[in-house]
Motif scaffolding. Structure first.
Motif, PDB file in Angstrom:
ATOM      1  N   GLU A 179      39.009  37.774  36.638  1.00 57.09           N
ATOM      2  CA  GLU A 179      39.221  36.384  37.049  1.00 57.09           C
ATOM      3  C   GLU A 179      39.925  36.333  38.413  1.00 57.09           C
ATOM      4  O   GLU A 179      40.771  37.175  38.711  1.00 57.09           O
ATOM      5  N   PHE A 180      39.596  35.335  39.208  1.00 55.53           N
ATOM      6  CA  PHE A 180      40.266  35.161  40.509  1.00 55.53           C
ATOM      7  C   PHE A 180      41.778  35.023  40.339  1.00 55.53           C
ATOM      8  O   PHE A 180      42.558  35.555  41.125  1.00 55.53           O
TER       9      PHE A 180
ATOM     10  N   ARG B 270      50.417  44.570  43.511  1.00 57.29           N
ATOM     11  CA  ARG B 270      49.852  45.584  42.642  1.00 57.29           C
ATOM     12  C   ARG B 270      48.331  45.515  42.698  1.00 57.29           C
ATOM     13  O   ARG B 270      47.751  44.471  43.001  1.00 57.29           O
ATOM     14  N   GLU B 271      47.676  46.634  42.371  1.00 57.43           N
ATOM     15  CA  GLU B 271      46.220  46.682  42.353  1.00 57.43           C
ATOM     16  C   GLU B 271      45.688  46.086  41.044  1.00 57.43           C
ATOM     17  O   GLU B 271      46.373  46.088  40.020  1.00 57.43           O
ATOM     18  N   VAL B 272      44.470  45.596  41.101  1.00 59.47           N
ATOM     19  CA  VAL B 272      43.827  45.053  39.910  1.00 59.47           C
ATOM     20  C   VAL B 272      43.565  46.189  38.922  1.00 59.47           C
ATOM     21  O   VAL B 272      43.202  47.311  39.310  1.00 59.47           O
ATOM     22  N   ASP B 273      43.778  45.910  37.644  1.00 59.33           N
ATOM     23  CA  ASP B 273      43.637  46.923  36.595  1.00 59.33           C
ATOM     24  C   ASP B 273      42.161  47.126  36.258  1.00 59.33           C
ATOM     25  O   ASP B 273      41.598  46.432  35.404  1.00 59.33           O
ATOM     26  N   ILE B 274      41.528  48.083  36.936  1.00 56.95           N
ATOM     27  CA  ILE B 274      40.125  48.413  36.686  1.00 56.95           C
ATOM     28  C   ILE B 274      39.977  49.933  36.645  1.00 56.95           C
ATOM     29  O   ILE B 274      40.880  50.676  37.030  1.00 56.95           O
ATOM     30  N   GLU B 275      38.827  50.390  36.167  1.00 59.28           N
ATOM     31  CA  GLU B 275      38.496  51.812  36.230  1.00 59.28           C
ATOM     32  C   GLU B 275      38.222  52.158  37.693  1.00 59.28           C
ATOM     33  O   GLU B 275      37.253  51.661  38.281  1.00 59.28           O
TER      34      GLU B 275
ATOM     35  N   LYS C  72      47.405  36.994  40.945  1.00 64.99           N
ATOM     36  CA  LYS C  72      48.654  37.406  40.333  1.00 64.99           C
ATOM     37  C   LYS C  72      49.026  38.821  40.760  1.00 64.99           C
ATOM     38  O   LYS C  72      50.178  39.103  41.119  1.00 64.99           O
ATOM     39  N   ARG C  73      48.052  39.734  40.726  1.00 69.60           N
ATOM     40  CA  ARG C  73      48.305  41.120  41.135  1.00 69.60           C
ATOM     41  C   ARG C  73      48.662  41.205  42.616  1.00 69.60           C
ATOM     42  O   ARG C  73      49.539  41.982  43.010  1.00 69.60           O
ATOM     43  N   ALA C  74      47.989  40.393  43.428  1.00 76.15           N
ATOM     44  CA  ALA C  74      48.278  40.404  44.871  1.00 76.15           C
ATOM     45  C   ALA C  74      49.694  39.913  45.132  1.00 76.15           C
ATOM     46  O   ALA C  74      50.405  40.456  45.994  1.00 76.15           O
TER      47      ALA C  74
ATOM     48  N   LYS D  59      41.910  40.929  46.963  1.00 79.31           N
ATOM     49  CA  LYS D  59      41.948  39.678  47.722  1.00 79.31           C
ATOM     50  C   LYS D  59      42.113  40.026  49.189  1.00 79.31           C
ATOM     51  O   LYS D  59      42.973  40.839  49.549  1.00 79.31           O
ATOM     52  N   LEU D  60      41.298  39.423  50.025  1.00 79.04           N
ATOM     53  CA  LEU D  60      41.352  39.733  51.448  1.00 79.04           C
ATOM     54  C   LEU D  60      42.463  38.937  52.122  1.00 79.04           C
ATOM     55  O   LEU D  60      42.669  37.757  51.805  1.00 79.04           O
TER      56      LEU D  60
END
Length: 360
Positions: free
Chosen positions: A34-35, A46-51, A40-42, A84-85
């Motif tokens: 989700e955007f 912190r980085e987005v929690d992905i593989e 929130k991570r930005a 997010k850019l």
């Protein structure tokens, strides 16, 4: 793949479909981001929690009916990112990116190396997506009922191949579901009919023993036992089949095949609301025959069912269909057609059972 954070108008308004980045690997399968989670991570740096790394998979940007995806089906190490850019000239502040990074080999003098990837950008046509990459049909948002929605779409697609019209295919699928659940529904409607038949006795009992609740409850249970009525018998069968009809709801909500698909007469696009009578002034509510018929059918169902003894509850039984009918004026015509067909078939079955049991 880059896009801003705006959500494309789609779905049924009250149940919007997913918009945003997604990725797939054989290990973690399909993951939507989700955007708001990226924001929130930005904010927390912190980085987005992905593989992050895998030897397979793809990335995509998804919205209602459409998707864009980078596809590389060969087994090759890759790194995924979703971010997010930062705001800069020519880039909106709420702009997001997702992609894959491949490490290419070091080349000797005179040597060459080719790396190829496929960019898909187009409608979420399930049968075509399945041929392009493993898991790619998952970009089609079926909500949490995918396990039921996928076989329902398969059956709807087969009906369309035979009938050739998506509107009639929707009606055909609802008829098949009602046939499959006929005896389950019959049990529920028979229980409703019996409840309606004893309603005058129950109401008289409530009035006579209103100051003796324990005795009233005992007498009510005695009547139910004599008439072989299970008070919960009308609820459980309907509850058991609701997931199937909700799954079909998501199929019709998410299938791009409905976009621009005509049915009959004034229905030229099953993905848009029925607006034959225009819009209400000031409120901009679309008005058409399908949602009006849907409202009338809901009220007829209330009349056929047993009325609660409590006057407030009885009044609410009539108000609720009117309140919920507001949603159907905004729903795509295909969704309203599905609910209307289901209501008409339910009313017919309930009426027949009422008549068999001599209940008015």
């Amino acid at each position: 793949l880059v896009r801003d954070g705006s959500h494309v108008a789609g779905g049924a308004g009250f149940t919007p479909t997913f918009t945003g980045p997604a990725l797939y690997t054989e290990k973690t399968h399909f993951q939507k981001i989700e955007f708001k989670d990226i924001d929130k991570r930005a904010a927390e740096n912190r980085e987005v929690d992905i593989e992050k790394r895998a030897n397979d998979g793809w990335v995509a940007m998804v919205q209602h009916y459409f998707a864009s995806a980078w596809l590389q089906n060969d087994s090759q190490a890759r790194e995924f990112f979703v971010r997010k850019l930062p705001g800069q000239p020519g880039v909106k502040a709420d702009t997001y990116a997702t992609g894959m990074v491949f490490t290419l080999p070091t080349l000797a003098a005179g040597a060459s190396e080719a790396h190829e990837a496929t960019l898909f950008a187009g409608p979420q046509e399930e049968n075509k997506l399945a041929k392009l990459a493993p898991g790619l049909p998952l970009v089609k948002d079926y909500g949490w009922l995918r396990i039921l929605a996928e076989p329902l779409f398969w059956l709807l697609d087969k009906l369309h191949g035979f009938i050739g019209n998506w509107g009639w295919s929707i009606i055909g699928l609802v008829v098949l579901l009602k046939i499959a659940f006929y005896w389950l529904n019959a049990s529920a409607y028979r229980s409703m009919a019996k409840m309606k038949a004893v309603a005058p006795r129950i109401n008289e009992l409530r009035e006579r023993l209103k100051d003796k609740p324990q005795e009233m409850q005992q007498e009510m249970m005695r009547i139910y036992k004599e008439e072989k009525i299970n008070p919960l018998g009308s609820c459980l069968p309907i509850f058991l089949q609701m997931p199937f009809f909700m799954g079909l709801y998501w199929v019709l909500l998410s299938s791009v095949e409905m976009r621009g698909a005509p049915w009959v007469l004034w229905i030229h696009d099953l993905s848009k609301p029925d607006t034959l009578f225009g819009h209400l002034p000031y409120f901009n509510v679309p008005i058409g025959p399908l949602p009006l018929l849907m409202t009338l059918s809901s009220l007829l169902q209330v009349w056929l069912n047993p009325q609660p003894a409590d006057p407030v509850q009885a009044k609410m039984m009539w108000i609720m269909p009117l309140a919920f009918s507001v949603m159907f004026f905004f729903f795509p015509a295909g969704l309203v057609l599905y609910w209307l067909t289901n209501n008409i078939l339910s009313i017919a079955q309930q009426w027949m059972i009422n008549k068999q049991l001599g209940v008015n």
